[in-house]
Scaffold this active site. Structure first.
Site, mmCIF file in Angstrom:
data_model
loop_
_atom_site.group_PDB
_atom_site.id
_atom_site.type_symbol
_atom_site.label_atom_id
_atom_site.label_comp_id
_atom_site.label_asym_id
_atom_site.label_seq_id
_atom_site.Cartn_x
_atom_site.Cartn_y
_atom_site.Cartn_z
ATOM 1 N N LYS A 69 32.429 44.391 36.099
ATOM 2 C CA LYS A 69 31.708 43.518 35.179
ATOM 3 C C LYS A 69 30.786 44.351 34.266
ATOM 4 C CE LYS A 69 32.160 39.659 38.311
ATOM 5 N NZ LYS A 69 31.495 38.716 39.228
ATOM 6 N N TYR A 115 37.296 31.678 34.619
ATOM 7 C CA TYR A 115 36.503 31.172 35.741
ATOM 8 C C TYR A 115 36.685 29.675 35.907
ATOM 9 C CZ TYR A 115 34.090 35.544 36.626
ATOM 10 O OH TYR A 115 33.797 36.805 36.988
ATOM 11 N N PHE A 163 26.024 27.720 38.436
ATOM 12 C CA PHE A 163 25.760 29.065 37.909
ATOM 13 C C PHE A 163 26.762 29.464 36.835
ATOM 14 C CE2 PHE A 163 28.302 29.419 41.799
ATOM 15 C CZ PHE A 163 29.424 30.069 41.319
ATOM 16 N N ARG A 207 39.053 42.780 48.738
ATOM 17 C CA ARG A 207 37.855 41.967 48.971
ATOM 18 C C ARG A 207 36.963 42.645 50.002
ATOM 19 N NH1 ARG A 207 37.378 37.355 46.422
ATOM 20 N NH2 ARG A 207 35.615 36.635 47.663
ATOM 21 N N THR A 248 29.738 38.673 48.383
ATOM 22 C CA THR A 248 29.413 38.347 46.988
ATOM 23 C C THR A 248 27.973 38.755 46.636
ATOM 24 O OG1 THR A 248 30.812 36.447 47.349
ATOM 25 C CG2 THR A 248 29.615 36.496 45.292
ATOM 26 N N ARG A 298 29.920 46.552 45.990
ATOM 27 C CA ARG A 298 28.809 45.699 45.535
ATOM 28 C C ARG A 298 27.487 46.156 46.106
ATOM 29 N NH1 ARG A 298 32.070 40.068 45.973
ATOM 30 N NH2 ARG A 298 32.755 39.942 43.821
ATOM 31 N N ASN A 336 26.922 41.120 40.127
ATOM 32 C CA ASN A 336 27.397 41.782 41.354
ATOM 33 C C ASN A 336 28.475 42.832 41.090
ATOM 34 O OD1 ASN A 336 29.369 40.083 40.676
ATOM 35 N ND2 ASN A 336 29.397 38.909 42.566
ATOM 36 N N HIS A 382 34.527 42.168 40.538
ATOM 37 C CA HIS A 382 35.168 40.892 40.876
ATOM 38 C C HIS A 382 36.456 41.195 41.641
ATOM 39 C CE1 HIS A 382 37.170 37.002 40.249
ATOM 40 N NE2 HIS A 382 38.241 37.707 39.906
ATOM 41 N N GLU A 400 45.187 35.449 37.798
ATOM 42 C CA GLU A 400 44.253 36.309 37.070
ATOM 43 C C GLU A 400 44.967 37.512 36.459
ATOM 44 O OE1 GLU A 400 40.561 35.042 39.943
ATOM 45 O OE2 GLU A 400 41.218 37.126 39.923
#
Lengths: 384, 510
Positions: free
Chosen positions: A104, A142, A150, A178, A184, A198, A208, A211, A222
């Site tokens: 990000k 998203y 949020f 993951r 998260t 993260r 964070n 993704h 995605e």
């Protein structure tokens, strides 16, 4: 990425080859015999064997066989588009699971470190692209958070700057990725998984850093969003101003040095304006290296090296108004021959990461005026 | 509209009266008389005009076409030229870039080479370094030499110190003695081992020999057993042969007996047949006699009755005649006549009767004869049947006998054949035995030869070993002697191989 495949197996894929002479795409069945170390291509349209050769001459390992990858067989760039039979699908769809990772905006300047970490954790990046999303695209990306409170902050955040998206291929890729990025919330991550990405690069729940797709279905969606098989893609971030082009060569990418090289570049004070992973065809590589033809002896070897696998192209830029970036970056890259580089400029990139004159880790624009040209070639012409 | 007002299209007009018709005059022709000529002229003019226009059109078409193609060509050529120019410009620019790149790379390379060279050392530095190196080398050599000198001094002291030497030699001698002792011990052990080894082999040989003997004995026993079995079999076969012979004899006797029996049977049958025949004839005769008597008696009775009846009738008649007087005489004569006639008749009847009787007798006789004949025939046929039966039985019996005889013959032949086979087998066995015996003999002889050879070889080996031992011992002695001599020699004239240079110089001076 280590794969344990049984010896007596045969994998079958559907591959496509763009034949330049006829200007058409030809489809083949591609067979890979693990034990015999040989490959076969069967022409589907003409219903006959097209070629049969050994793996050793083409340097293809079972790890290279995943959907979307490009492999080089006797100078032909083949795109793997589908599994050829159920057996291969069954065997490899779990092993060659795909997922999408995204760095990000706040962590894009730590691109090198994050890529290095990904390499160390043994993930294989098959496609990578830096792009900038507008609000609509971010919203459609998203869509699962459509009703969350949020969402607005999240959209503001991801559209605030460029993001780096990449496709990861490997056994149980979704889960493994993951796990690698951690929970998260980075503060929770620092407690439970301090080595996760993260935990190291994230700030808070929204900011964070990275993704990861939540499940295989989301991953497929995605991936289709950022790397669609057809249709528009979020535009890349190349500014093509005061810039130069740096290509991390396929050998260095394969050796997992991309992250380290990018880190070294950013540490030296250069900005990475845009980056994308390309798999060049021979014609493109020849066109790109046109200026070297007849100038350096290694021209053909350079072409072969550039087409031997995916390479990572970076747009290196400096702030507006600063001196031209190309000579400075050339200084950083060092002499073409890593041997000389190690003698004279031991701290340059080629001295650090290169092995010989061809596999010298990176290609950088040599002529100061050509930086824009080369960057445009990749980010304006090839990325369409 | 009124009828009269209607416009007419024809020239006829009906009047008010019936059948009154007026015809309007034909209007004169409006067209001029040369109308057709004018018309054709006009058409021709138009045609001419058209052709002119066409020509002009075709010409302008051609012109336009030409202009268009030419324009296209011009455009194409322009484009081509433009493309070529641009390509050339591109080529030039690339060429120019290449040139610049080449220059740059060359410069850079030179720069790098220069830098590399600059990084290398100068001559002076090299000389200094070499000097330094020479110095260090010299020092090293000197130190080595000093070390050697020290060593040599040490050696010299060792060589020259009598006490040390004696002690050393003593020590060495001790060591040698100890080692020699060790050697002797080892040798003794070796000899012991060798002996044990030999013994073991001897034992093994002995065992082997015993085993072989046992096996031979076993084999001989087995052969004996086999022979005995063969003999038994032969005996049995001979006994079987005898029994068969006896059987044949018995069969023959039985056959004879049977034949005899058959003859007796036949005789008896014949007798029985004759007896039967006679008896039947007798019976027949009796019966016939009886029937004849019965018949006679019956006949006589019937005659008597007939006669009585006739007489009665006659008496009745006479009675009646007496009643009738007149007629009586008449009647008497007639009666007499009649009586005479009757008597004649009676005589005739009696004669006839007699004749008849004779006839009857003859007939009966004939009948009897026929019956007899029939009976005889029957008897004959019966006898024939019986004989046939008997013959059949006899034939069956004969056939049985023949079969049995044939069986006997066959069995005899089989026996003969078996006997022959047996004889051949016996012969074969005997031959095989003889062969086996020969073979065994040959094996034994070969084995004997092998054993002898082995013994001979062992003897030779032993002899050789002994000779070798002797030779070794002699060689050992010799070596010992030489060694002693050499030792003595060495002790007598000691040699100093590495003298100190100073000493050597002194020696040379002397």
């Amino acid at each position: 990425m280590s794969l344990t495949l049984a010896d007596d197996e045969r994998y079958c894929f559907t591959v496509e080859w763009y034949e330049e002479m006829a200007a058409r795409v030809r489809q083949f069945q591609f067979f890979y015999f693990v034990k015999a170390q040989s490959i076969e291509m069967y022409d589907i349209k003409n219903r006959k064997m097209f070629l049969r050769t050994s793996v050793k001459e083409n340097n293809i390992s079972p790890a290279d066989l995943y959907l979307g990858n490009s492999i080089n067989v006797c100078g032909r760039l083949l795109n793997i588009v589908d599994y050829g039979d159920d057996y291969t699908r069954r065997k490899l769809s779990a092993k060659k699971e795909r997922t999408l990772g995204m760095i990000k905006p706040d962590a894009v300047d730590k691109l090198g470190q994050i890529l290095d970490k990904i390499c160390q954790k043994g993930f294989l990046i098959s496609r990578l692209r830096m792009c900038r999303m507008n609000r609509n695209q971010a919203l459609s990306f998203y869509q699962e958070h459509q009703s969350k409170p949020f969402l607005n902050a999240l959209l503001d955040y991801v559209t605030s700057g460029p993001v780096v998206t990449f496709e990861i291929v490997g056994e149980n890729a979704v889960g493994a990725w993951r796990e690698a990025i951690g929970p998260t919330d980075p503060s929770a991550a620092r407690k439970t998984a301090p080595t996760s990405i993260r935990a190291q690069y994230g700030q808070d729940v929204t900011f964070n850093a990275v993704h990861g797709s939540s499940d295989p279905g989301a991953a497929a969606r995605e991936i289709e969003f950022f790397f669609p098989s057809s249709g528009p893609v979020p535009p890349n971030t190349a500014r093509v101003g005061n810039c130069t082009c740096c290509i991390i060569k396929p050998s260095a990418v394969k050796a997992g040095m991309a992250g380290k090289i990018i880190s070294a570049i950013t540490e030296a004070g250069f900005q990475v304006g845009a980056t994308q992973m390309f798999t060049l065809e021979k014609a493109n590589a020849e066109e790109f290296l046109e200026v070297y033809k007849g100038v350096v002896h290694e021209y053909s070897a350079m072409v072969v090296e550039l087409t031997s696998g995916p390479c990572l192209v970076l747009e290196i830029c400096a702030p507006e108004g600063s001196p031209p970036v190309a000579p400075a970056f050339r200084e950083l890259a060092g002499p073409t021959d890593p041997e000389i580089a190690r003698h004279l400029r031991p701290r340059t990139l080629r001295a650090l990461f290169g092995s010989d004159k061809i596999k010298n880790a990176i290609h950088c624009t040599d002529l100061p005026d050509d930086g824009q040209l080369e960057v445009e070639y990749f980010f304006r012409i090839l990325d369409r | 509209m009124m009828v009269g007002q209607r416009t007419r299209r024809c020239r006829e007009y009906t009047g008010p009266a019936p059948q009154s018709v007026a015809i309007r005059a034909r209007e004169p022709n409006k067209l001029p008389p040369e109308y057709l000529i004018l018309e054709s002229r006009k058409k021709e003019d138009a045609l001419r005009e058209m052709m002119k226009i066409n020509l002009a059109q075709g010409f302008s078409d051609l012109k336009n076409e030409w202009e268009r193609t030419t324009d296209k060509k011009i455009l194409l050529n322009n484009v081509r030229q433009e493309v070529g120019n641009r390509l050339k410009a591109q080529e030039f620019s690339i060429e120019e870039r290449r040139e610049r790149l080449r220059d740059m790379l060359r410069q850079e390379e030179q720069h790098y080479l220069a830098a590399m060279e600059a990084a290398e050392e100068t001559t002076l530095e090299r000389q200094a370094r070499m000097r330094e190196r020479a110095k260090s080398l010299k020092e090293k050599r000197e130190s080595e030499r000093l070390q050697i000198v020290q060593n040599k001094y040490d050696q010299q002291f060792r060589a020259q110190c009598e006490e040390l030497r004696t002690t050393l030699s003593k020590r060495e001698q001790d060591i040698v003695c100890a080692e020699r002792l060790e050697q002797l011990k080892l040798k003794g052990e070796e000899a012991k081992e060798q002996k044990a080894y030999d013994e073991m082999y001897a034992q093994l040989w002995e065992k082997d020999r015993q085993e072989k003997m046992a096996r031979e004995e076993r084999e001989a026993h087995a052969a004996h057993e086999r022979n005995r079995e063969t003999l038994d079999v032969l005996h049995k076969q001979m006994a079987a042969l005898d029994t068969q012979k006896e059987e044949a004899k018995r069969l023959k006797e039985e056959e004879l007996q049977l034949m005899k029996e058959q003859a007796a049977l036949r005789k008896m049958e014949e007798q029985a047949a004759a007896e039967e025949k006679r008896r039947r004839q007798q019976e027949m005769r009796d019966m016939l006699d009886l029937s004849l008597k019965m018949k006679m008696r019956k006949k006589a009775k019937e005659e008597q009755e007939q006669l009585a009846f006739d007489l009665k009738m006659l008496e009745q008649l006479l009675e009646e005649s007496r009643n009738e007087a007149k007629e009586q005489l008449q009647r008497k004569i007639e009666l007499r006549e009649e009586d005479r006639r009757y008597r004649d008749f009676l005589a005739h009847v009696v004669a006839e009767e007699k004749q008849k009787e004779r006839e009857l007798e003859r007939l009966i006789q004939h009948e009897v004869e026929a019956a007899w004949q029939k009976r005889l025939d029957q008897w004959r046929t019966e006898r024939l049947v019986r004989r046939k039966l008997l013959e059949e039985v006899m034939a069956g019996r004969n056939q049985q006998l023949q079969e049995r005889l044939a069986e006997n013959m066959r069995r005899k032949a089989e026996n003969d054949r078996e006997c022959q086979e047996l004889r051949v087998a016996i012969e074969e066995n005997r031959r095989y035995e003889a062969e086996q015996a020969m073979k065994r003999m040959a094996d034994s002889r070969r084995y004997q030869g092998d054993l002898q050879d082995q013994i001979h070889y062992n003897d030779q080996m032993r002899e050789e070993r002994r000779r070798n031992d002797d030779y070794e011992f002699l060689m050992g002695m010799q070596a010992e002697k030489e060694y002693q001599e050499r030792l003595k020699d060495a002790l007598d004239n000691p040699i100093f191989e590495r003298l100190h240079p100073m000493r050597r110089a002194m020696l040379n001076k002397q």
